[in-house]
Design a protein around this motif. Structure first.
Motif, PDB file in Angstrom:
ATOM      1  N   LEU A 178      91.702  55.839 -25.411  1.00 15.01           N
ATOM      2  CA  LEU A 178      90.912  54.953 -24.562  1.00 15.01           C
ATOM      3  C   LEU A 178      91.191  53.490 -24.888  1.00 15.01           C
ATOM      4  O   LEU A 178      91.409  52.667 -23.988  1.00 15.01           O
ATOM      5  CB  LEU A 178      89.422  55.249 -24.740  1.00 15.01           C
ATOM      6  N   ALA A 179      91.187  53.170 -26.159  1.00 20.83           N
ATOM      7  CA  ALA A 179      91.441  51.790 -26.576  1.00 20.83           C
ATOM      8  C   ALA A 179      92.831  51.334 -26.142  1.00 20.83           C
ATOM      9  O   ALA A 179      93.011  50.199 -25.677  1.00 20.83           O
ATOM     10  CB  ALA A 179      91.280  51.667 -28.088  1.00 20.83           C
ATOM     11  N   PHE A 180      93.808  52.215 -26.287  1.00 26.73           N
ATOM     12  CA  PHE A 180      95.178  51.859 -25.912  1.00 26.73           C
ATOM     13  C   PHE A 180      95.292  51.648 -24.407  1.00 26.73           C
ATOM     14  O   PHE A 180      95.904  50.680 -23.945  1.00 26.73           O
ATOM     15  CB  PHE A 180      96.143  52.954 -26.360  1.00 26.73           C
ATOM     16  N   ALA A 181      94.700  52.552 -23.628  1.00 22.52           N
ATOM     17  CA  ALA A 181      94.779  52.460 -22.175  1.00 22.52           C
ATOM     18  C   ALA A 181      94.110  51.186 -21.664  1.00 22.52           C
ATOM     19  O   ALA A 181      94.602  50.537 -20.731  1.00 22.52           O
ATOM     20  CB  ALA A 181      94.143  53.682 -21.533  1.00 22.52           C
ATOM     21  N   GLN A 182      93.014  50.814 -22.287  1.00 22.86           N
ATOM     22  CA  GLN A 182      92.302  49.609 -21.869  1.00 22.86           C
ATOM     23  C   GLN A 182      93.073  48.347 -22.235  1.00 22.86           C
ATOM     24  O   GLN A 182      92.983  47.331 -21.541  1.00 22.86           O
ATOM     25  CB  GLN A 182      90.906  49.595 -22.497  1.00 22.86           C
ATOM     26  N   ALA A 183      93.857  48.423 -23.299  1.00 27.33           N
ATOM     27  CA  ALA A 183      94.654  47.271 -23.728  1.00 27.33           C
ATOM     28  C   ALA A 183      95.962  47.155 -22.951  1.00 27.33           C
ATOM     29  O   ALA A 183      96.591  46.093 -22.943  1.00 27.33           O
ATOM     30  CB  ALA A 183      94.955  47.373 -25.224  1.00 27.33           C
ATOM     31  N   GLU A 184      96.384  48.254 -22.297  1.00 23.41           N
ATOM     32  CA  GLU A 184      97.636  48.272 -21.527  1.00 23.41           C
ATOM     33  C   GLU A 184      97.321  48.651 -20.080  1.00 23.41           C
ATOM     34  O   GLU A 184      97.435  49.811 -19.681  1.00 23.41           O
ATOM     35  CB  GLU A 184      98.627  49.280 -22.132  1.00 23.41           C
ATOM     36  N   PRO A 185      96.904  47.686 -19.273  1.00 23.43           N
ATOM     37  CA  PRO A 185      96.465  48.001 -17.902  1.00 23.43           C
ATOM     38  C   PRO A 185      97.541  48.620 -17.017  1.00 23.43           C
ATOM     39  O   PRO A 185      97.216  49.265 -16.022  1.00 23.43           O
ATOM     40  CB  PRO A 185      96.008  46.640 -17.362  1.00 23.43           C
ATOM     41  N   LYS A 186      98.818  48.447 -17.354  1.00 19.71           N
ATOM     42  CA  LYS A 186      99.892  49.045 -16.571  1.00 19.71           C
ATOM     43  C   LYS A 186     100.363  50.377 -17.145  1.00 19.71           C
ATOM     44  O   LYS A 186     101.396  50.908 -16.719  1.00 19.71           O
ATOM     45  CB  LYS A 186     101.078  48.077 -16.457  1.00 19.71           C
ATOM     46  N   SER A 187      99.613  50.891 -18.100  1.00 15.18           N
ATOM     47  CA  SER A 187     100.003  52.181 -18.671  1.00 15.18           C
ATOM     48  C   SER A 187      99.855  53.277 -17.632  1.00 15.18           C
ATOM     49  O   SER A 187      98.917  53.291 -16.835  1.00 15.18           O
ATOM     50  CB  SER A 187      99.160  52.501 -19.903  1.00 15.18           C
ATOM     51  N   GLY A 188     100.810  54.188 -17.638  1.00 12.55           N
ATOM     52  CA  GLY A 188     100.737  55.350 -16.774  1.00 12.55           C
ATOM     53  C   GLY A 188     100.069  56.486 -17.513  1.00 12.55           C
ATOM     54  O   GLY A 188      98.847  56.570 -17.601  1.00 12.55           O
ATOM     55  N   PHE A 189     100.901  57.343 -18.123  1.00 16.92           N
ATOM     56  CA  PHE A 189     100.373  58.445 -18.917  1.00 16.92           C
ATOM     57  C   PHE A 189     100.612  58.169 -20.397  1.00 16.92           C
ATOM     58  O   PHE A 189     101.611  57.559 -20.780  1.00 16.92           O
ATOM     59  CB  PHE A 189     101.020  59.763 -18.491  1.00 16.92           C
ATOM     60  N   ILE A 190      99.670  58.613 -21.202  1.00 14.14           N
ATOM     61  CA  ILE A 190      99.705  58.393 -22.648  1.00 14.14           C
ATOM     62  C   ILE A 190      99.742  59.750 -23.334  1.00 14.14           C
ATOM     63  O   ILE A 190      98.943  60.646 -23.014  1.00 14.14           O
ATOM     64  CB  ILE A 190      98.475  57.596 -23.110  1.00 14.14           C
ATOM     65  N   GLY A 191     100.670  59.893 -24.258  1.00 14.99           N
ATOM     66  CA  GLY A 191     100.783  61.133 -25.017  1.00 14.99           C
ATOM     67  C   GLY A 191     100.641  60.885 -26.493  1.00 14.99           C
ATOM     68  O   GLY A 191     100.672  59.735 -26.959  1.00 14.99           O
ATOM     69  N   VAL A 192     100.498  61.954 -27.253  1.00 12.27           N
ATOM     70  CA  VAL A 192     100.343  61.875 -28.701  1.00 12.27           C
ATOM     71  C   VAL A 192     101.383  62.769 -29.365  1.00 12.27           C
ATOM     72  O   VAL A 192     102.139  63.465 -28.690  1.00 12.27           O
ATOM     73  CB  VAL A 192      98.921  62.313 -29.122  1.00 12.27           C
ATOM     74  N   GLN A 193     101.407  62.737 -30.678  1.00 12.14           N
ATOM     75  CA  GLN A 193     102.323  63.606 -31.415  1.00 12.14           C
ATOM     76  C   GLN A 193     101.741  65.016 -31.494  1.00 12.14           C
ATOM     77  O   GLN A 193     100.652  65.216 -32.012  1.00 12.14           O
ATOM     78  CB  GLN A 193     102.566  63.077 -32.831  1.00 12.14           C
TER      79      GLN A 193
END
Length: 364
Positions: A102-117
């Motif tokens: 959530l924090a990452f997505a809010q800091a990167e408004p142009k983010s599409g999809f976010i994945g993890v390890q």
């Protein structure tokens, strides 16, 4: 509402039970909802959901097996959160994973999809966590066993950065991104839809990201029997992706179709689980008076860290040990057999590697 977690289930009741437990812990401080969409399971999944979780989650019952794409799309259409996470039932998430996403997505408004390890049941890193776009050349090499150019190796396992393609076992995004991309393409029944959606996001000007310092256990393949039907879907999805995004000559199409047909027939993805000689079982638990039958050792986490685990089968008590601590230990101590005791302590599950189905053992 801040977050909707959508879990599509098909005959993975025991793994689903622990998955939801981990999600509840990870969303404790988030205004969220958990939606389980069931693809017509026959293993008692619905009964488990009703008896164990009741109204703490929302359940959508599909009258048939819609497959991965449609099954998720139907569920996502009923979500209320501003953010969305598509999650497999055979996963366990750490307590901070959603907060970090959530924090990452809010800091990167142009983010599409976010994945993890993603790590498997032995703590081993799963390379499909981050991939390149499988152009026809890259994909042909992959089918022939050459992974060069397929997996995204420009950033390390534990790093953060821009990537092309993520894996459908964990895909986090702003809900408007999912809607703008049209959700999963329902022509894919299973496999390939995550590649397609990741690539669609790139085509629309979004940037996909990998957050490698956040880890999620993915037992992998628990909902899938890896037979000829599996192989047909897996390799067939690659052909569908080519047809949709890459112009090819008739000769190229025929060559790819022939190669896929050959791989469906000859490539075996099913393995016989390795037999292990260990007979010492260790339960890690923060409860002094609890004992588990047939278990040799009982340690709390602090004393366990000093114990020689080389010849042990480890059982984690998820009720008293955090998933963050479990994942941290596993990722630093590979090739050990790990099991996870259910919160009710009536069964434990585990998976020896990423290519075989997990096992469930009920406690007497």
């Amino acid at each position: 509402m801040k977050l909707s977690v959508v879990i599509l289930n098909y005959n993975a009741a025991a793994f689903l039970e622990l998955c939801i437990y981990s999600v509840l812990r990870a969303t404790k401080n988030i205004d969220s909802e958990i939606i389980v969409a069931d693809n017509n399971s026959t293993d008692g999944s619905l009964e488990m959901l009703a008896s164990v979780y009741g109204d703490r989650i929302k359940v959508i019952v599909h009258e048939e097996n819609y497959g991965f794409s449609k099954g998720n799309n139907v569920a996502v259409a009923q979500t209320q959160g501003n953010y969305l996470c598509i999650l497999n039932p055979d996963t366990l998430v750490g307590e901070k994973v959603f907060e970090e996403c959530l924090a990452f997505a809010q800091a990167e408004p142009k983010s599409g999809f976010i994945g993890v390890q993603l790590i498997d049941g032995t703590g081993k890193y799963l390379p499909e966590s981050k991939r390149h776009v499988p152009t026809p050349k890259v994909a042909r090499n992959k089918i022939m066993g050459n992974d060069r150019g397929y997996y995204f190796k420009e950033i390390g396992h534990n790093e953060r950065g821009k990537v092309d393609v993520l894996v459908g076992a964990f895909m986090f995004c702003n809900k408007r991104v999912y809607d703008d991309c049209g959700g999963f393409d329902e022509r894919y029944f299973m496999y390939g839809e995550d590649i397609d959606l990741s690539y669609t996001a790139l085509q629309k000007g979004y940037q996909n990201y990998y957050i490698g310092d956040q880890k999620v256990i993915h037992f992998k393949g628990e909902s899938t029997i890896k037979d000829k039907i599996y192989r047909k879907r897996f390799f067939g999805a690659m052909g569908l992706f080519y047809d949709k995004y890459f112009k090819q000559s008739l000769l190229e199409k025929k060559a790819i179709a022939l190669l896929i047909d050959i791989m469906i027939v000859v490539k075996s993805t099913q393995r016989t689980p390795k037999k292990r000689s260990e007979d010492e079982m260790t339960l890690v638990i923060e409860e002094e008076n609890f004992r588990l039958k047939d278990v040799t050792n009982h340690f709390n986490l602090e004393s366990f860290r000093e114990h020689d685990t080389s010849n042990s089968i480890i059982i984690w008590d998820v009720k008293t040990i955090s998933f963050e601590d479990i994942v941290d230990f596993m990722s630093k101590n590979l090739k050990i057999k790990y099991h996870f005791l259910s919160p009710k302590r009536d069964f434990y599950i585990g998976s020896d590697d990423s290519t075989t189905r997990g096992e469930i053992k009920y406690v007497q």
